[in-house]
Scaffold this motif. Sequence first.
Motif, PDB file in Angstrom:
ATOM      1  N   GLY A 249       0.848  -1.250   0.390  1.00 19.55           N
ATOM      2  CA  GLY A 249      -0.046  -0.220   0.048  1.00 19.55           C
ATOM      3  C   GLY A 249       0.627   1.408   0.048  1.00 19.55           C
ATOM      4  O   GLY A 249       0.651   1.995  -0.568  1.00 19.55           O
ATOM      5  N   THR A 250       1.886   1.708   1.007  1.00 19.55           N
ATOM      6  CA  THR A 250       2.720   2.621   0.935  1.00 19.55           C
ATOM      7  C   THR A 250       3.636   3.134  -0.246  1.00 19.55           C
ATOM      8  O   THR A 250       3.552   4.042  -0.567  1.00 19.55           O
ATOM      9  CB  THR A 250       3.367   2.587   2.299  1.00 19.55           C
ATOM     10  N   ARG A 251       3.561   1.872  -1.285  1.00 15.91           N
ATOM     11  CA  ARG A 251       4.700   1.914  -2.053  1.00 15.91           C
ATOM     12  C   ARG A 251       3.763   1.634  -3.335  1.00 15.91           C
ATOM     13  O   ARG A 251       4.604   2.619  -5.065  1.00 15.91           O
ATOM     14  CB  ARG A 251       5.870   0.592  -2.461  1.00 15.91           C
ATOM     15  N   ARG A 252       2.486   1.738  -3.671  1.00 20.03           N
ATOM     16  CA  ARG A 252       1.869   2.209  -4.823  1.00 20.03           C
ATOM     17  C   ARG A 252       2.053   3.051  -5.747  1.00 20.03           C
ATOM     18  O   ARG A 252       1.755   2.522  -6.844  1.00 20.03           O
ATOM     19  CB  ARG A 252       0.426   1.061  -5.014  1.00 20.03           C
ATOM     20  N   ASN A 253       1.675   3.853  -4.987  1.00 21.35           N
ATOM     21  CA  ASN A 253       1.568   5.071  -5.355  1.00 21.35           C
ATOM     22  C   ASN A 253       2.951   5.917  -6.359  1.00 21.35           C
ATOM     23  O   ASN A 253       3.272   6.292  -6.982  1.00 21.35           O
ATOM     24  CB  ASN A 253       1.300   6.353  -4.414  1.00 21.35           C
ATOM     25  N   LEU A 254       4.283   5.011  -5.518  1.00 22.35           N
ATOM     26  CA  LEU A 254       4.869   5.316  -5.937  1.00 22.35           C
ATOM     27  C   LEU A 254       5.612   4.327  -7.021  1.00 22.35           C
ATOM     28  O   LEU A 254       6.365   4.840  -8.573  1.00 22.35           O
ATOM     29  CB  LEU A 254       6.422   4.822  -4.991  1.00 22.35           C
ATOM     30  N   GLY A 256       3.127   3.529  -9.587  1.00 27.24           N
ATOM     31  CA  GLY A 256       2.374   4.365  -9.887  1.00 27.24           C
ATOM     32  C   GLY A 256       3.248   5.258 -11.076  1.00 27.24           C
ATOM     33  O   GLY A 256       2.779   6.117 -12.638  1.00 27.24           O
ATOM     34  N   LYS A 257       3.230   6.478 -10.529  1.00 23.21           N
ATOM     35  CA  LYS A 257       4.248   7.794 -10.793  1.00 23.21           C
ATOM     36  C   LYS A 257       4.804   7.312 -11.324  1.00 23.21           C
ATOM     37  O   LYS A 257       5.124   8.266 -12.409  1.00 23.21           O
ATOM     38  CB  LYS A 257       4.589   8.534  -9.351  1.00 23.21           C
ATOM     39  N   ASP A 260       3.537   5.972 -15.201  1.00 22.25           N
ATOM     40  CA  ASP A 260       2.705   6.884 -15.665  1.00 22.25           C
ATOM     41  C   ASP A 260       4.459   7.726 -16.265  1.00 22.25           C
ATOM     42  O   ASP A 260       4.119   8.317 -17.460  1.00 22.25           O
ATOM     43  CB  ASP A 260       2.312   8.056 -14.932  1.00 22.25           C
ATOM     44  N   TYR A 356      11.541  10.078  -3.883  1.00 24.78           N
ATOM     45  CA  TYR A 356      11.858  10.143  -2.425  1.00 24.78           C
ATOM     46  C   TYR A 356      13.550   9.241  -2.254  1.00 24.78           C
ATOM     47  O   TYR A 356      13.272   8.586  -1.311  1.00 24.78           O
ATOM     48  CB  TYR A 356      10.481   8.812  -1.955  1.00 24.78           C
TER      49      TYR A 356
END
Length: 755
Positions: A249-254, A256-257, A260, A356
């Motif tokens: 959960g904590t690295r899903r956004n990373l 995805g970014k 993209d 990050y």
Amino acid sequence: MGLKGVSSSFLNALRQKSPFKRKQKKPAAQSLTNPTPTPSPKGDLFDGVLSQIKTYLPSTDVAQIREAFLFAEKAHTGQMRSSGDPYITHPVAVTEICAHWKLDPNALMAALLHDVIEDQDIKKSEIAERFNEDVADLVDGLTKLERINFASKAEQQAESFRKMLLATAKDVRVILVKLADRLHNMRTLDGVDATKARRVANETLEIYAPIANRLGLNNLVREFEDLAFAAYYPNRYRVLKKALENAHGTRRNLLGKITDNIRAALPAYGIEGKIASREKTLYSIHKKMKEQKKSFSDVLDIYGFRIIVNTLTECYIVLGVLHQLYRPVPGKFKDYIAIPKINGYQSLHTTLVGPYGTPIEFQIRTIHMDHIAEEGVASHWLYKSDDMTLSDLQKQTHRWLQSLLDIQSQTGDSSEFLDNVKVDLFPDSVYVLTPRGKIISLPRGATPIDFAYSIHTKIGTHAVSAIINGQAAPLKTTLVSGDTVEIITSDSATPNLQWLNYARTGKARSEIRHYLKTVNLQESILFGEKLLIQALKDLNITMPSRDDPLWAKLAKESGASSIDDILTDIGLGRRLASVVARRFVIDSPMIATSATDLDELNAAHSTQILIQGNEGQSVTLSRCCSPLPGDSLIAVVRPGYGLVVHTDDCPVALNQRKKEPERWVSVGWDDEPSKLLTTRLTITFDNEKGVLGKIAAQIAAADSNIVYLSMSDEASKIATLNITLQAENRKHLAQIIRSIRQVSQVRNIVRTKGF
């Protein structure tokens, strides 16, 4: 593959019978990671396999495979697995895995029948008659040797493994079916007790996963490793799995970014690539934590990306795009496209610092490379088509499999063969260059000995030293990727037992052992006979004929199996010729080689032992004084080394002789000694520009060759050169010294003796 050179954990695994055929009433196991579900024992048991094979095989082949299923089902009637399932579920599951690889009909039939010879006493001839010879050969290659008497269970299992690998060398389908067999057993490990599960898991990590890796079956390697990790360290597996799930959960956004950003950048260069994020397997995370002593939170590069494009050129363009988007980590770029791994794997690897500050690995490859990277040699069946040839991969695989036959031809027993094969299963490689720029792939830790034998057996056999990147180096030097290696040879040089301590490849080790067992054996026999004849001459008797009954009596009393064994022991110093000679005179039990016996017997030894210096393992010219023809000699009898020869003024020899005077014998040079033996000189000279070249030129002018040299006091005005060179005899050495003295800067030359 206890056996020498094989780990104790693997031997423990071999000593126990496979647990998967024993009757145990336990609930059926569930796979830990099972993309191909294990069939359940229902009426439609074989339907899953049929639905797969119908997609790529004609109906006539499908009918034959179904007939093999009915044959196997009947043969295994009443036999149960340890989970409580009918045994037929196992060969069906193995066949389903092989069908996923799209193996041919004969391989699929062999998968169905792979246990019928071993378990049900079905004859190979019956399979050949019912189906065909090819199927019978495959099944036979997969069958363990159960009915032959061996000295131990370990020997039986090692011989069974050798049989399978040699069958693989002739037909790679044998190992593919065996790997499928092991995969299903690993998927159903819950059906056996924890102790046996750990044993099987460890065997998989030590043997089967490396074999799968050697064949490029990366998907299979990953599943083997994670299943084995779960069975061997169940608590660690559960903790790591939970930690990884929490990190999602904590690295899903990373992720995805990053995805993209890459998708937005590639179209500007006209590239349409498939982008997929991936995570390290639990086993690889565990391995990294263990090797680098890190906690889970310290392992940052858990995630990575794979970018698959259409052409080779696009791979390098994508690499440039990525390096513009994110900062590359120095030293973390590897080009496996230009220099493929030994198993045919090709890809670009680069590690970049993502958002990050998180390091993330990227793999860039073509569709064709991706097929090979994931399925290895199995991709030959999976993706073969008119416009796709895997000739390079097949050639590389064939070369390794052929090397198994080469190792077998030089190997005496199954344990030694298995030892050599395990050496060749190293997952990592180093890439070194010949002087002409040809790339040679060797296992990590390889030395110039391995390099020499990889070029040609004769080069390895006569290797003396190496030149690595223009600098002289000993044969035990560890090679690193990028080294340019040249081997210096001499016709008088031969392998010795010490080479086995730093030879890493199976080919080098088997060739060295073959030489020591055959060529040196004959030399030892001949030299032992020579020593015995001279010892008998001291007692005024002639050599008994080989049919003399005293030989048989002597062999029996001393535990030898033949006359040649006795002569070999004499040649290698394990028996004293004077003791054996005395046995032919005194009709009494074998005389022990005590100090008293040796004093008495050597007192009568007046005849010199004549040597040539090229007797191999039977005679060793000591390196401390490097005797040359013309030197006065003495020699000591060392068990396992034969005669160790010194000059009679060698300080090392004089010191040792005081401690063991009974072992020293008189030695002289034969009328035709060996040519070009080595000796050492210490040269002191004025350290001026070009002097070293002048000295080397004078040595060459005197018809000698430099084997090794080193300098001390290089920064001072007067330097010392320690040099090892070749000379025919003392007269030739004197000529070399006179030649060197013509260099005006040379102050002093001393022949070096002692360490």
